[in-house]
Design an enzyme around this catalytic site. Structure first.
Site, short mmCIF file in Angstrom:
data_model
loop_
_atom_site.label_atom_id
_atom_site.label_comp_id
_atom_site.label_asym_id
_atom_site.label_seq_id
_atom_site.Cartn_x
_atom_site.Cartn_y
_atom_site.Cartn_z
CD GLU A 269 13.09 66.79 -44.96
OE1 GLU A 269 13.48 67.73 -44.57
OE2 GLU A 269 12.90 65.59 -44.27
CG ASP A 342 11.45 71.77 -40.60
OD1 ASP A 342 10.57 71.29 -39.70
OD2 ASP A 342 12.83 71.55 -40.66
CD GLU A 370 14.65 69.38 -36.30
OE1 GLU A 370 15.27 69.39 -37.34
OE2 GLU A 370 13.41 69.06 -36.41
#
Length: 683
Positions: A269, A342, A370
């Site tokens: 990332e 993820d 999340e």
């Protein structure tokens, strides 16, 4: 009148004393027990163990005994035995290490708090994993990436001079469930964490944690030698870079002799890493491992890597790391997310588990929610983690589970470890949602013993946190993760979340210029023919990364588990499911089922009002209302959006959508700094 005022004052005072705010977590223990406790040695750790027992144990006298017998050494320094004497008048907690006596003391208090039979105890315990570590995604400005319970616990501006009492309380909570390590800062690390100024702050925290056997680790930025040290490069094979890291590590251990090591996110990332210099992950990890080796430190090197190319994102970690198997130093552990993408509500286990036979591999799970409704949604995560740990990889035949691969029992690789991305913040109740505390607890208990069942962990936590045993409450917790999968992304759908903050549905999201693999359409691929990502041998062939017989089972739409069907296949809308419904109808029924389950959670909780203190009851009730509304939002958004492609009716017997698709598509939830929204979609 004076008597009335006095009575009202007393009632108010009494209420204030007994009011619950969640700050005690599951450690709602008596403090006036004055138990008889003996110990054959004194130390800060043993003093903690003695104090905990003296103030809270309500049984016979207890002796804490450090012994170096063969049987105790076999349990390791963290293992312990608890035995009742033949006459029932004495309990002995024995261990070869001080940490074992601390964990044994908390185990005994847990047995008491959960109402177990304490008359004749004969048990022995040892942890499943050597390193049981929390990963805090806390930034130095006290924001928390993917944190939904306030700001960071670490008051960097006040450290090292001022120590918040919450630091010791945090360490105590971790010790009570056997967590023995913590990474203080975000994997997207600032190089400043390695400056002397911040290392002295870290030392103050490490000193506070030490009596509770909690080691400190730091996440590091791979470019620290150039950014912090002023070197022209951070190439891991450059002698000056290696010298800089050796000196920095020596500086750390001079301040913190029991420092654990480094957590590294590199070439992921946009973060820097060894590939920036034409080197491999092994080159980068080994440089750090060599610096840490003399101090017995370890490197936790994350395998969360993917590039913006045409390759299936789910395949990329395997492709990068499997060729490097056997090239890492023996104090490097590859930290692998439980699934190949993820932290989605449901993923298959990562194929890296078992594929790397010569390198220690550890699981990384996400305690913070999340992708699971933040701290607004009740989601007990033990079933999700057990699903991964109990998955059979078949790498060495049947029984080659992820748990056996990561705990060292299959390949014999050590050290062993498991990591959880923390969900704590400075909210009074630590985790935002009172039920989110159960996931911190569950991670610790599974890290200590992955053989524990989700039901046993839920029962323990309910008894300690709410002061009761309640089957309906436990069943609600056990059903909560599957309910969320049902109303968010059933049948293997994944990554349908809103852009950026990941709260709420946005399967239509299309941000100009953004990477394709950050867009929901990359994953759901809905069209007139069907829906789902074709990862079979006719598609990206991600199924080939799994061992026989899984690769064949996943590859065939008829044998693929239906809860992963759309993960591995692009399936026609009229495909017949095992219950004879079409795929479209099954999606409709599953979304509705999850919505109804979320509503039922409210009923279960409301029936417990008379058994729960008023403050925590109202706070949980408020969040359950949000969850029920959000479930409807998810159901309507996904079904109405996908209906554009399927061109099929929602079955007549099901509840109709109450929102308009255009309204939902035009709505932008006002979330900043990863805060937890007080509501979801409001038309």
């Amino acid at each position: 009148m004076k008597q009335l005022l006095l009575l009202l004052y007393c009632l108010f005072f009494f209420h204030a004393v007994v009011a619950e705010d969640g700050s005690k977590l599951w450690l709602r223990l008596p403090t006036e027990a004055q138990a008889t406790v003996k110990c054959n040695k004194q130390s800060p750790t043993l003093d903690v163990a003695v104090k905990e027992l003296r103030q809270s144990w309500q049984g016979v006298s207890v002796t804490l005994s450090l012994q170096q017998t063969k049987s105790l050494r076999a349990l390791g320094s963290e293992g312990y035995t608890i035995h009742t004497s033949p006459d029932g008048q004495q309990l002995t907690i024995a261990s070869s290490g001080e940490s074992g006596l601390l964990y044994g003391a908390f185990h005994l208090l847990r047995l008491q708090a959960t109402g177990e039979n304490l008359t004749a105890l004969h048990l022995s315990e040892r942890p499943s994993f050597d390193i049981r570590i929390l990963n805090h995604w806390d930034n130095l400005d006290r924001t928390i990436e993917r944190g939904y319970a306030g700001r960071s616990l670490w008051l960097w501006d006040e450290l090292p001079a001022t120590l918040s009492p919450r630091y010791a309380a945090y360490a105590r909570a971790n010790a009570s469930v056997g967590i023995n390590a913590t990474v203080l800062n975000n994997v997207n690390a600032s190089p400043q964490i390695l400056s002397l100024d911040y290392l002295e702050k870290v030392k103050a925290l490490a000193d506070t944690f030490r009596p509770y056997c909690l080691k400190v680790y730091l996440a590091i930025n791979f470019s620290s030698p150039s950014i912090l040290g002023g070197l022209p490069t951070s190439d891991p094979l450059d002698p000056l870079v290696r010298k800089w890291w050796n000196q920095k590590v020596n500086e750390i251990y001079k301040l913190i002799p029991d420092f654990g090591g480094f957590l590294v996110k590199a070439n992921s990332e946009g973060l820097p890493g060894p590939q920036d210099f034409g080197r491999t992950h092994a080159d980068g990890a080994n440089m750090l491992a060599d610096a840490l080796k003399p101090h017995k430190g370890v490197v936790l090197w994350r395998a969360f890597v993917y590039n913006p190319d045409d390759e299936d994102r789910a395949k990329q970690a395997y492709q990068e790391f499997v060729p490097l198997d056997g090239q890492f130093r023996d104090n490097v552990i590859i930290q692998v997310k439980n699934g190949p993408v993820d932290f989605q509500p449901r993923e298959p286990f990562s194929p890296l588990f078992g594929a790397m036979k010569q390198t220690p591999v550890m699981a990384e799970v996400q305690i913070t929610q999340e992708y699971l409704g933040f701290s607004n949604h009740l989601c007990f995560l033990a079933p999700m983690w057990k699903e991964c740990l109990d998955s059979d990889t078949y790498q060495q035949g049947e029984g080659s589970t992820v748990a056996r691969i990561t705990d060292g029992s299959l390949y014999g690789r050590r050290p062993t470890a498991i990591a959880g991305v923390a969900n704590t913040g400075d909210d009074v109740n630590w985790c935002g949602h009172d039920f989110a505390q159960s996931n911190w607890y569950a991670f610790g208990r599974l890290a200590w013993s992955h053989q524990l069942s989700s039901e046993q962990i839920a029962d323990e936590w309910v008894a300690q946190t709410w002061g009761m045993k309640n089957k309906a409450l436990t069943e609600m917790m056990l059903a909560s993760r599957e309910a969320i999968v049902s109303y968010m992304m059933p049948l293997g759908l994944h990554h349908l979340f809103a852009w950026g903050h990941h709260y709420g549905p946005e399967p239509w999201c299309d941000v100009p210029g953004a990477r394709p693999d950050w867009m929901p359409s990359y994953y759901h691929k809905a069209d007139a023919l069907g829906i789902g990502f074709n990862r079979s041998s006719t598609g990206s062939n991600a199924t080939a990364q799994y061992h026989t017989p899984l690769c064949e089972a996943f590859d065939n739409v008829q044998t693929c588990p239906e809860n992963l069907l759309l993960w591995f296949h692009h399936v026609p809308w009229d495909h017949r499911m095992k219950n004879n419904r079409t795929l479209w109808d099954e999606l409709c029924y599953t979304y509705n089922k999850g919505t109804q389950q979320a509503r039922n959670f409210q009923k279960v909780w409301d029936n417990l009002e008379k058994f729960v203190d008023s403050q925590r009851f109202r706070e949980v009730q408020h969040r359950l209302k949000i969850q029920a509304r959000d479930a409807v939002w998810w159901r309507d958004a996904c079904l109405l959006y996908f209906q554009q492609f399927s061109k099929r009716m929602i079955p007549a017997e099901l509840e109709r959508p109450v929102h308009e698709l255009n309204d939902m598509m035009n709505y932008k939830l006002p979330i900043t700094n990863y805060e937890c929204p007080p509501y979801g979609f409001t038309p």
